[in-house]
Write a protein that holds these residues in place. Structure first.
Motif, PDB file in Angstrom:
ATOM      1  N   ASP A 266       8.694  64.456  38.573  1.00  0.00           N
ATOM      2  CA  ASP A 266       8.270  64.887  37.231  1.00  0.00           C
ATOM      3  C   ASP A 266       7.057  65.815  37.243  1.00  0.00           C
ATOM      4  OD1 ASP A 266       6.411  63.125  38.099  1.00  0.00           O
ATOM      5  OD2 ASP A 266       6.577  61.719  36.434  1.00  0.00           O
TER       6      ASP A 266
ATOM      7  N   GLN B 133       4.212  65.336  38.415  1.00  0.00           N
ATOM      8  CA  GLN B 133       2.897  64.670  38.431  1.00  0.00           C
ATOM      9  C   GLN B 133       2.318  64.706  39.837  1.00  0.00           C
ATOM     10  OE1 GLN B 133       3.753  60.859  35.997  1.00  0.00           O
ATOM     11  NE2 GLN B 133       1.796  61.721  35.308  1.00  0.00           N
TER      12      GLN B 133
ATOM     13  N   SER C 281       7.802  58.331  30.894  1.00  0.00           N
ATOM     14  CA  SER C 281       7.727  57.435  32.045  1.00  0.00           C
ATOM     15  C   SER C 281       8.821  56.371  31.947  1.00  0.00           C
ATOM     16  CB  SER C 281       6.357  56.756  32.076  1.00  0.00           C
ATOM     17  OG  SER C 281       6.365  55.717  33.016  1.00  0.00           O
TER      18      SER C 281
ATOM     19  N   ARG D 175       3.256  64.238  32.887  1.00  0.00           N
ATOM     20  CA  ARG D 175       4.673  64.440  33.163  1.00  0.00           C
ATOM     21  C   ARG D 175       5.142  65.747  32.521  1.00  0.00           C
ATOM     22  NH1 ARG D 175       9.755  62.272  33.455  1.00  0.00           N
ATOM     23  NH2 ARG D 175       9.713  60.576  34.973  1.00  0.00           N
TER      24      ARG D 175
END
Ligand code: UDP
Ligand code: MG
Length: 356
Positions: free
Chosen positions: A135, A137, A244, A239
């Protein structure tokens, strides 16, 4: 050996290969490269990414990642583990495998991130393996620094959050307690702000794959295997797309998995509280007998009896629940089911493991 200026975690902090007490060492050979010798670029590099409904993110991540990996190693592969996605992820992944270096492992259903990571680790062929989320991150550019630490001799390089300001107070509170409980009195300390974004040398990957347990609390297993470890500070961006997969309830479930996998002190704590309550009960009984003999007062104390019984019953049920959590885990382990089932595997990655 020069280390990251901020945090340098030496293997001595963990149970290590040499001199570890029986049953706690890792049955893996010492790495071929001494810690102070500078290595060349890794002969091959695998990047393992567990994906559940990440179609939108993969379209952004993969071009960035390919650009980075191409400069780091002559041979590289991206191993994408499709963990039972129900969006366009599977279709996107199939398109990406047209490019060489991208392999897809499609699991037969959603097995959870920890199982998907294990599937990816087992499939990766690289001399070094990087684990990261889909994602964005976990910025792909940080892999360059990870490889640099590996070249200086580290066997594990993990990214560690600089701050948790982006998280809610409740999550920070829960995280603080979880790590305090899981690390209490344990020789293996699980670092608090580290996640799955990390580089593992082949020796560390093989050590992880050798661990037979079904309950894969990966953060604990990374710490347990030890090895020469470097922490690399970073601040994860939000994200890129989607939400999440973890809410408070799933985090609580994962925390119980982690606690039962890495501690037995709750069982001891139940025994200690039981002993304290038994001693208090004995003392109180002695006092009542004494009071009866002196003053002859035999009838009073109804409230005490009811409160005492409720307390004991509550404690016994809690202790039974704690015991049940551990017994349930034993049941899971004894069944020894595979961690995941692969529906199909496609795409071209590196050559065979014999090459590294
Ligand atoms: N993930 C997975 N299976 C799951 C849940 C998550 O493979 O059952 C993957 C997800 O696609 C992502 C990574 O695990 O690549 C981290 O998930 P997420 O971003 O939801 O976790 P967070 O960053 O909130 O901890
Ligand atoms: Mg995430």
């Amino acid at each position: 050996m020069s280390r990251s200026p901020s945090v340098a975690v030496r293997a001595a902090a963990y149970p290590t290969r040499a001199g570890a007490p029986p049953g706690e060492g890792v049955a893996t050979q010492a790495p071929a490269t001494p810690a102070d010798e500078r290595r060349d670029a890794p002969s091959s590099l695998s990047c393992v990414i567990p994906c559940r409904n990440e179609a939108a993110n993969l379209a952004l991540l993969l071009p960035r990642l390919r650009a980075v990996l191409g400069h780091l190693s002559p041979e590289w592969e991206i191993v994408l583990v499709d963990d039972g996605s129900v969006d366009d992820t599977a279709m996107q992944l199939a398109d990406w495998t047209a490019e060489s270096g991208v392999r897809v492992l499609q699991l037969s259903r959603n097995f959870g991130k920890e199982a998907a990571l294990s599937a990816g680790l087992a499939a990766a062929h690289g001399r070094v393996v990087v684990l990261m989320d889909a994602d964005l991150q976990h910025p792909p550019e940080l892999i360059v620094q990870m490889v640099e630490h590996w070249r200086r001799g580290a066997e594990v390089v993990y990214a560690v959050r600089e701050s948790r300001r982006d998280e809610t107070r409740l999550k920070r509170f829960g995280t603080g307690w979880f790590y305090a409980l899981v690390n209490a009195g344990s020789r293996v300390q699980v670092p608090k702000d580290a996640g799955d974004f990390r580089l593992l040398d082949r020796v560390a990957v093989d050590a992880l794959l050798d661990l037979p347990e079904r309950n894969r609390f990966m953060k604990g297993l990374y710490a347990w295997i030890g090895f020469d470890t470097v922490a690399l500070p970073y601040q994860p961006p939000p994200r890129a797309s989607g939400r999440s997969h973890y809410n408070y309830l799933t985090l609580l479930r994962l925390s119980i998995d982690g606690l039962t996998a890495f501690t037995i002190w709750p069982l001891r704590a139940a025994s200690v509280v039981g002993i304290v309550i038994a001693l208090l009960g004995f003392g109180y009984g002695a006092w009542i007998t004494f009071a009866y003999l002196i003053w002859g007062d035999a009838v009073s104390g109804w409230t005490t009896i009811v409160c005492g019984m409720a307390l004991m019953l509550g404690f016994m049920l809690i202790a039974l629940g704690v015991l049940g959590e551990y017994v349930g885990r034993i049941y899971e382990e004894v069944k020894a089911r595979p961690l995941f089932v692969v529906r199909r595997e496609f795409g071209r990655g590196l050559q065979k493991p014999a090459d590294h």
